[in-house]
Design a protein around this motif. Structure first.
Motif, PDB file in Angstrom:
ATOM      1  N   ARG A 100       0.914  -1.125  -0.013  1.00  0.00           N
ATOM      2  CA  ARG A 100       0.071  -0.046   0.062  1.00  0.00           C
ATOM      3  C   ARG A 100       0.816   1.059  -0.008  1.00  0.00           C
ATOM      4  NH1 ARG A 100      -2.673  -2.948   4.325  1.00  0.00           N
ATOM      5  NH2 ARG A 100      -4.497  -3.832   3.448  1.00  0.00           N
ATOM      6  N   HIS A 101       0.237   2.442  -0.780  1.00  0.00           N
ATOM      7  CA  HIS A 101       1.011   3.560  -0.788  1.00  0.00           C
ATOM      8  C   HIS A 101       0.063   4.555  -0.549  1.00  0.00           C
ATOM      9  CE1 HIS A 101       4.222   1.255  -2.800  1.00  0.00           C
ATOM     10  NE2 HIS A 101       5.147   2.157  -2.047  1.00  0.00           N
ATOM     11  N   LEU A 102      -0.270   5.461   0.312  1.00  0.00           N
ATOM     12  CA  LEU A 102      -1.235   6.381   0.494  1.00  0.00           C
ATOM     13  C   LEU A 102      -0.703   7.624  -0.319  1.00  0.00           C
ATOM     14  CD1 LEU A 102      -3.915   7.233   2.023  1.00  0.00           C
ATOM     15  CD2 LEU A 102      -2.399   8.450   3.493  1.00  0.00           C
ATOM     16  N   THR A 103      -1.754   7.906  -1.372  1.00  0.00           N
ATOM     17  CA  THR A 103      -1.471   9.192  -2.412  1.00  0.00           C
ATOM     18  C   THR A 103      -2.408   9.904  -2.349  1.00  0.00           C
ATOM     19  OG1 THR A 103      -0.435   7.117  -3.641  1.00  0.00           O
ATOM     20  CG2 THR A 103      -0.858   9.160  -4.948  1.00  0.00           C
ATOM     21  N   GLY A 104      -2.123  11.154  -2.568  1.00  0.00           N
ATOM     22  CA  GLY A 104      -2.838  12.332  -2.713  1.00  0.00           C
ATOM     23  C   GLY A 104      -2.235  13.479  -3.035  1.00  0.00           C
ATOM     24  N   THR A 105      -3.065  14.628  -3.318  1.00  0.00           N
ATOM     25  CA  THR A 105      -2.450  15.814  -3.785  1.00  0.00           C
ATOM     26  C   THR A 105      -3.083  16.850  -2.798  1.00  0.00           C
ATOM     27  OG1 THR A 105      -2.776  15.463  -5.994  1.00  0.00           O
ATOM     28  CG2 THR A 105      -2.223  17.631  -5.585  1.00  0.00           C
ATOM     29  N   ILE A 106      -2.264  17.728  -2.170  1.00  0.00           N
ATOM     30  CA  ILE A 106      -2.704  18.634  -1.281  1.00  0.00           C
ATOM     31  C   ILE A 106      -3.003  20.030  -2.001  1.00  0.00           C
ATOM     32  CG2 ILE A 106      -2.167  20.009   0.783  1.00  0.00           C
ATOM     33  CD1 ILE A 106      -0.260  17.269   1.612  1.00  0.00           C
ATOM     34  N   ILE A 107      -4.112  20.660  -1.721  1.00  0.00           N
ATOM     35  CA  ILE A 107      -4.372  21.864  -2.298  1.00  0.00           C
ATOM     36  C   ILE A 107      -5.017  22.960  -1.546  1.00  0.00           C
ATOM     37  CG2 ILE A 107      -4.932  20.866  -4.537  1.00  0.00           C
ATOM     38  CD1 ILE A 107      -8.085  21.040  -4.097  1.00  0.00           C
ATOM     39  N   ASP A 108      -4.822  24.157  -1.593  1.00  0.00           N
ATOM     40  CA  ASP A 108      -5.513  25.200  -0.799  1.00  0.00           C
ATOM     41  C   ASP A 108      -6.705  25.330  -1.174  1.00  0.00           C
ATOM     42  OD1 ASP A 108      -5.310  26.771  -2.944  1.00  0.00           O
ATOM     43  OD2 ASP A 108      -3.460  27.949  -2.187  1.00  0.00           O
ATOM     44  N   GLU A 109      -7.341  26.395  -0.582  1.00  0.00           N
ATOM     45  CA  GLU A 109      -8.652  26.818  -0.674  1.00  0.00           C
ATOM     46  C   GLU A 109      -8.864  27.378  -1.975  1.00  0.00           C
ATOM     47  OE1 GLU A 109      -6.376  30.275   0.943  1.00  0.00           O
ATOM     48  OE2 GLU A 109      -6.662  28.246   1.511  1.00  0.00           O
ATOM     49  N   ASN A 110      -7.849  27.733  -2.778  1.00  0.00           N
ATOM     50  CA  ASN A 110      -7.899  28.191  -4.168  1.00  0.00           C
ATOM     51  C   ASN A 110      -7.664  27.160  -5.154  1.00  0.00           C
ATOM     52  OD1 ASN A 110      -8.654  30.932  -3.528  1.00  0.00           O
ATOM     53  ND2 ASN A 110      -6.571  31.219  -3.049  1.00  0.00           N
ATOM     54  N   PRO A 113      -2.079  23.758  -5.802  1.00  0.00           N
ATOM     55  CA  PRO A 113      -1.227  22.953  -5.048  1.00  0.00           C
ATOM     56  C   PRO A 113      -0.263  23.168  -3.765  1.00  0.00           C
ATOM     57  CG  PRO A 113      -0.105  23.158  -7.212  1.00  0.00           C
ATOM     58  CD  PRO A 113      -1.348  23.868  -6.994  1.00  0.00           C
ATOM     59  N   VAL A 114      -0.147  22.628  -2.697  1.00  0.00           N
ATOM     60  CA  VAL A 114       0.732  22.987  -1.476  1.00  0.00           C
ATOM     61  C   VAL A 114       1.869  22.251  -1.427  1.00  0.00           C
ATOM     62  CG1 VAL A 114       0.710  23.344   0.893  1.00  0.00           C
ATOM     63  CG2 VAL A 114      -1.505  23.780  -0.339  1.00  0.00           C
ATOM     64  N   PRO A 115       3.281  22.745  -1.678  1.00  0.00           N
ATOM     65  CA  PRO A 115       4.301  22.103  -1.969  1.00  0.00           C
ATOM     66  C   PRO A 115       4.810  22.237  -0.386  1.00  0.00           C
ATOM     67  CG  PRO A 115       4.754  24.322  -2.599  1.00  0.00           C
ATOM     68  CD  PRO A 115       3.184  24.204  -2.545  1.00  0.00           C
ATOM     69  N   TYR A 116       5.461  20.833  -0.077  1.00  0.00           N
ATOM     70  CA  TYR A 116       6.432  20.742   1.234  1.00  0.00           C
ATOM     71  C   TYR A 116       5.415  20.690   2.482  1.00  0.00           C
ATOM     72  CZ  TYR A 116       9.547  22.320  -2.569  1.00  0.00           C
ATOM     73  OH  TYR A 116      10.106  22.290  -3.707  1.00  0.00           O
ATOM     74  N   ALA A 117       4.091  20.385   2.057  1.00  0.00           N
ATOM     75  CA  ALA A 117       3.331  20.216   3.486  1.00  0.00           C
ATOM     76  C   ALA A 117       3.772  18.960   4.143  1.00  0.00           C
ATOM     77  CB  ALA A 117       1.948  19.905   2.888  1.00  0.00           C
ATOM     78  N   ASN A 118       3.629  18.660   5.311  1.00  0.00           N
ATOM     79  CA  ASN A 118       3.962  17.587   5.963  1.00  0.00           C
ATOM     80  C   ASN A 118       2.788  16.606   6.227  1.00  0.00           C
ATOM     81  OD1 ASN A 118       6.745  18.027   6.937  1.00  0.00           O
ATOM     82  ND2 ASN A 118       5.487  19.819   8.019  1.00  0.00           N
ATOM     83  N   VAL A 119       3.104  15.238   5.809  1.00  0.00           N
ATOM     84  CA  VAL A 119       2.024  14.206   6.029  1.00  0.00           C
ATOM     85  C   VAL A 119       2.378  13.194   6.953  1.00  0.00           C
ATOM     86  CG1 VAL A 119       0.570  12.687   4.731  1.00  0.00           C
ATOM     87  CG2 VAL A 119       1.102  14.842   3.770  1.00  0.00           C
ATOM     88  N   TYR A 120       2.023  13.129   8.202  1.00  0.00           N
ATOM     89  CA  TYR A 120       1.971  11.924   8.848  1.00  0.00           C
ATOM     90  C   TYR A 120       0.978  10.847   8.985  1.00  0.00           C
ATOM     91  CZ  TYR A 120       6.036  14.615  10.891  1.00  0.00           C
ATOM     92  OH  TYR A 120       7.193  15.025  10.956  1.00  0.00           O
ATOM     93  N   LEU A 121       1.486   9.675   8.770  1.00  0.00           N
ATOM     94  CA  LEU A 121       0.294   8.522   9.072  1.00  0.00           C
ATOM     95  C   LEU A 121       0.411   7.926  10.288  1.00  0.00           C
ATOM     96  CD1 LEU A 121       0.936   6.498   5.552  1.00  0.00           C
ATOM     97  CD2 LEU A 121      -0.511   8.810   6.090  1.00  0.00           C
ATOM     98  N   LEU A 122      -0.643   8.005  10.987  1.00  0.00           N
ATOM     99  CA  LEU A 122      -0.941   7.725  12.563  1.00  0.00           C
ATOM    100  C   LEU A 122      -1.611   6.405  12.667  1.00  0.00           C
ATOM    101  CD1 LEU A 122      -1.774  11.360  13.957  1.00  0.00           C
ATOM    102  CD2 LEU A 122       0.470  10.223  13.518  1.00  0.00           C
ATOM    103  N   HIS A 123      -1.610   5.642  13.547  1.00  0.00           N
ATOM    104  CA  HIS A 123      -1.991   4.613  14.178  1.00  0.00           C
ATOM    105  C   HIS A 123      -3.557   4.987  14.446  1.00  0.00           C
ATOM    106  CE1 HIS A 123      -3.573   0.668  15.691  1.00  0.00           C
ATOM    107  NE2 HIS A 123      -2.868   0.202  14.927  1.00  0.00           N
TER     108      HIS A 123
END
Length: 175
Positions: A100-110, A113-123
């Motif tokens: 499995r690979h969690l894949t997505g694109t982070i975008i802002d309200e407009n 794309p939001v580059p260099y955002a931190n994404v942590y996967l938590l239990h």
């Protein structure tokens, strides 16, 4: 004449060793970007497993970089290791090989794309960290994980931190 020939041979040697990569990549797989770099060089042999790197997407502009600098730039924050052996061999491998690979694109309200955002996967049960990563220049992230369900914690300076329970591999807007 002999001195001119030696100077020309010396200058040719400098241009070969100073080989530079220039290329804009927009939403291409890491495998495709590595194949392009391999095609541009005769000085290195780049070895990687195509399928292991196919999920990782690259959006970046490489300007006048050496082969090794270009590889490091396209890898960015992905969980990928680069090993150089000898004068010619470069090995690129995913360090977290999972189904499995969690894949997505982070975008802002407009919808930008939001580059260099931190994404942590938590239990989900106790919020312990399972893995993490950073979105690339196009806001895309790919993070390997093994749990059937994870809690994604997405943060960026100046924005509200978002938590999202994920039970499939694709989250957010489609690429």
């Amino acid at each position: 004449m002999k001195q001119l020939l030696i100077i020309l041979l010396w200058l040719t040697g400098i241009s070969v060793s100073a080989q530079r990569i220039n290329r804009d990549f927009h939403d291409v797989s890491l495998s495709e970007a590595l194949k392009y770099i391999q095609e541009q060089t005769t000085n290195y042999d780049i070895t990687f497993i195509y399928n292991d790197l196919e999920d990782f997407r690259v959006t970046t502009s490489i300007k006048h970089k050496t082969v090794t600098e270009a590889i490091m730039q396209i890898i960015g924050f992905y969980p990928v290791r680069v090993v150089k052996r000898g004068e010619r061999e470069i090995y690129v491998e995913c360090t977290h090989k999972t189904e499995r690979h969690l894949t997505g694109t982070i975008i802002d309200e407009n919808r930008q794309p939001v580059p260099y955002a931190n994404v942590y996967l938590l239990h989900p049960s106790d919020s312990t960290i399972i893995g993490g990563g950073v979105s690339n220049e196009a806001g895309v992230f790919v993070i390997p994980y093994e749990q059937p369900t994870v809690l994604a914690r997405i943060s960026y300076v100046g924005y509200k931190t978002v938590y999202r329970l994920c039970n499939n591999e694709q989250v957010g807007p489609k690429r």
